[in-house]
Every structure is written in structure tokens, then in C-alpha cells.
Design a protein around this motif. Sequence first.
Motif, short mmCIF file in Angstrom:
data_model
loop_
_atom_site.label_atom_id
_atom_site.label_comp_id
_atom_site.label_asym_id
_atom_site.label_seq_id
_atom_site.Cartn_x
_atom_site.Cartn_y
_atom_site.Cartn_z
N PRO A 1 0.83 -1.21 0.00
CA PRO A 1 0.00 0.00 0.00
C PRO A 1 0.86 1.26 0.00
O PRO A 1 1.97 1.28 0.54
CB PRO A 1 -0.80 -0.13 1.30
N TRP A 2 0.32 2.31 -0.59
CA TRP A 2 1.04 3.58 -0.67
C TRP A 2 1.06 4.29 0.68
O TRP A 2 0.15 4.15 1.49
CB TRP A 2 0.39 4.49 -1.71
N THR A 3 2.12 5.06 0.89
CA THR A 3 2.23 5.96 2.03
C THR A 3 2.72 7.31 1.50
O THR A 3 3.22 7.41 0.37
CB THR A 3 3.23 5.45 3.08
N ASP A 4 2.61 8.34 2.32
CA ASP A 4 3.10 9.66 1.91
C ASP A 4 4.59 9.62 1.60
O ASP A 4 5.06 10.27 0.64
CB ASP A 4 2.83 10.69 3.00
N ASP A 5 5.35 8.86 2.39
CA ASP A 5 6.80 8.79 2.18
C ASP A 5 7.14 8.14 0.83
O ASP A 5 8.06 8.59 0.13
CB ASP A 5 7.47 8.02 3.31
N VAL A 6 6.43 7.08 0.48
CA VAL A 6 6.71 6.40 -0.78
C VAL A 6 6.31 7.27 -1.97
O VAL A 6 6.99 7.30 -3.00
CB VAL A 6 6.01 5.02 -0.84
N ILE A 7 5.22 8.00 -1.84
CA ILE A 7 4.81 8.92 -2.91
C ILE A 7 5.89 9.98 -3.11
O ILE A 7 6.26 10.31 -4.25
CB ILE A 7 3.46 9.59 -2.57
N SER A 8 6.44 10.52 -2.02
CA SER A 8 7.52 11.50 -2.12
C SER A 8 8.76 10.89 -2.77
O SER A 8 9.44 11.54 -3.58
CB SER A 8 7.88 12.05 -0.73
N GLU A 9 9.05 9.65 -2.41
CA GLU A 9 10.21 8.95 -2.99
C GLU A 9 10.00 8.75 -4.49
O GLU A 9 10.94 8.94 -5.29
CB GLU A 9 10.40 7.60 -2.29
N PHE A 10 8.79 8.38 -4.89
CA PHE A 10 8.46 8.20 -6.31
C PHE A 10 8.64 9.52 -7.07
O PHE A 10 9.27 9.56 -8.13
CB PHE A 10 7.03 7.69 -6.43
N LYS A 11 8.11 10.60 -6.52
CA LYS A 11 8.23 11.91 -7.17
C LYS A 11 9.69 12.31 -7.32
O LYS A 11 10.12 12.77 -8.40
CB LYS A 11 7.47 12.96 -6.36
N HIS A 12 10.49 12.14 -6.26
CA HIS A 12 11.90 12.53 -6.31
C HIS A 12 12.65 11.70 -7.35
O HIS A 12 13.44 12.24 -8.15
CB HIS A 12 12.53 12.35 -4.93
N ALA A 13 12.42 10.39 -7.37
CA ALA A 13 13.11 9.51 -8.31
C ALA A 13 12.74 9.84 -9.75
O ALA A 13 13.60 9.84 -10.65
CB ALA A 13 12.78 8.05 -8.00
N MET A 14 11.46 10.15 -10.00
CA MET A 14 11.04 10.49 -11.36
C MET A 14 11.57 11.86 -11.78
O MET A 14 11.87 12.08 -12.96
CB MET A 14 9.52 10.44 -11.48
N THR A 15 11.71 12.78 -10.83
CA THR A 15 12.31 14.08 -11.15
C THR A 15 13.74 13.88 -11.63
O THR A 15 14.17 14.48 -12.63
CB THR A 15 12.30 15.00 -9.91
N LEU A 16 14.51 13.04 -10.94
CA LEU A 16 15.88 12.74 -11.36
C LEU A 16 15.91 12.15 -12.77
O LEU A 16 16.72 12.54 -13.61
CB LEU A 16 16.54 11.76 -10.38
N CYS A 17 15.00 11.22 -13.03
CA CYS A 17 15.00 10.53 -14.31
C CYS A 17 14.57 11.45 -15.45
O CYS A 17 15.18 11.47 -16.52
CB CYS A 17 14.07 9.32 -14.21
N PHE A 18 13.51 12.23 -15.23
CA PHE A 18 13.06 13.17 -16.25
C PHE A 18 14.13 14.23 -16.53
O PHE A 18 14.37 14.60 -17.69
CB PHE A 18 11.77 13.87 -15.80
N THR A 19 14.77 14.74 -15.47
CA THR A 19 15.80 15.76 -15.66
C THR A 19 16.95 15.22 -16.49
O THR A 19 17.46 15.90 -17.39
CB THR A 19 16.33 16.25 -14.29
N GLU A 20 17.38 14.00 -16.20
CA GLU A 20 18.47 13.40 -16.97
C GLU A 20 18.08 13.21 -18.43
O GLU A 20 18.89 13.43 -19.34
CB GLU A 20 18.89 12.07 -16.34
#
Length: 260
Positions: A127-146
Motif C-alpha cells: 500500500p502507498w504511504t506519503d513517504d513512498v509517494i515522495s520517494e516516487f516523485k523525487h526519483a522520477m524528477t531525477l530521471c526526467f531531468t536526466e
Amino acid sequence: MGVRKPQMAAWGTMVAAAAALLLLLLPHDASAAAASSVPVSAASTQLSPSVMLIGKFDWQIDPASPQEAPWTRCLDMVWRAAAAGSDRLNFVPTHHWLSVGDIGSNRISGFCYMQHTSDGSPNRCSPWTDDVISEFKHAMTLCFTEALRQGLTLYVRPHLDDGTANGAWRNGLLLRPQEKHSGYSYYDIMLAPLADAVRDALAAAAEEGKLRTLPGHQRPVVYFATQVGHCSQPCVYMSCSSMCKPVHNALLSYQRTWRC
């Protein structure tokens, strides 16, 4: 055997058609392939690579990687796509839903994400948590930026799959993006973090002077599909269905941090 013959014939036709398409796409001889790539005209369709993100293991940052040089499977796939010479890249982040009631139900009880288990058993949907959602957003920001640094145009195509492994069909799902199930909505776990990640990646790439435009466009373009509607995002302008409005609202805040 008589029942299978029509199926075999149909598959034969499909294979023949696919082979014909490949022949059209390939150079006429080996020397031409070695000398140059196939000419691309305005009417051509590029076959672009895709970054499939099936679970957390595909986008989470490897804890063993240095902080100044993080590594994820997503980043690795971006580098491979750039090395292959493509200028467009499909991102397919995939989350999962849990159904209500019997197998094949089209109603949602909650959302989850796939992750590996420590004992080697099959992946589990957590199940999702606020922390995992934040982790997903941060990881996708890194990937999109690259990807933007590499000169790639982003095509973001989020998917939602059956988390029970019962093979339910997503196109039959009764999905209301902003309706919460077990505390979270599809907008919370997918659309909002992805839109925020695209916004932050655009701002970061712009600050580094890495934003590029496609031929025929005056501004950078990001394509964002929401499964039941398609949103084309030329910087901060969007014209699409009401399904896209939550994404549009999130991306609009990008204008307040960096103007096109």
C-alpha cells in the motif's frame, strides 16, 4: 487440430504483416545500413524506446550509489536510450489497483506498488504511504531531468494494472482519478507526483541551459497521457479533455518558477 487452424492462419498473417513492416523500415542493403541511417522525413514515424517502470525496484535510488551520482534502473534505461540515438523517450510508470469483490471486478478497493520481497518469493503489492509517494516523485524528477539533459523529448504514459494478478482488464475499470480508496486516489499516487516531477525537471533543465525543442516547435514539449485521454504539454499550455485538468493544474505551477 481443426479448431486451431484459423488461429494459426491469423497468426501467420500477423507475422507476415510485421515482417513486411520491418522490411520497409530497414535499409535496402547492408552497406547502406553501415554508411548512414534511414532518411527521416516529416511524414516518418519514429520507433522510440520505452522506459518500463513496473514497480519500485525500477525507479527507487540504489542506496549503494553515491549521493552525488545516484543510480536507478530508470536512469540506466535513459542512458541506454540516449546512446541508441533516439530523441524521444516513452516513460511508462505502472502502479496497481486492488479490486473489490470477485475476480474480474471493475471496482477499486485501493492502490498499491510492486516491490521485491527479501525472501525471494514473488513480488508483493504494497500500500502507498506519503513517504513512498515522495520517494516516487523525487526519483522520477531525477530521471526526467536526466532525459532532458540528454536532449530527449518526454512522453509520459502512466499505466494502472491489476495488483491481484487475476488478469483484470484496465480498460473496464471504473476509475475516477480524484476519488480516494484506502486513503489515496489515482491523482495522489500517479498524476500529481508525475506532474510535479515533470515541472521540477523542466525547471532544473532550463536552469542548466539543457532544454531543447522539437523541429517545428518554438518551445519545449512534454507529452502526458492519462490512459483515457491524451495531454500534449507545450511548456505550460494544454488543450485537452477534463480528465487532464488535475495534471494541467499541477503543471501550471511550473510557470511560476520558470517562464517559457
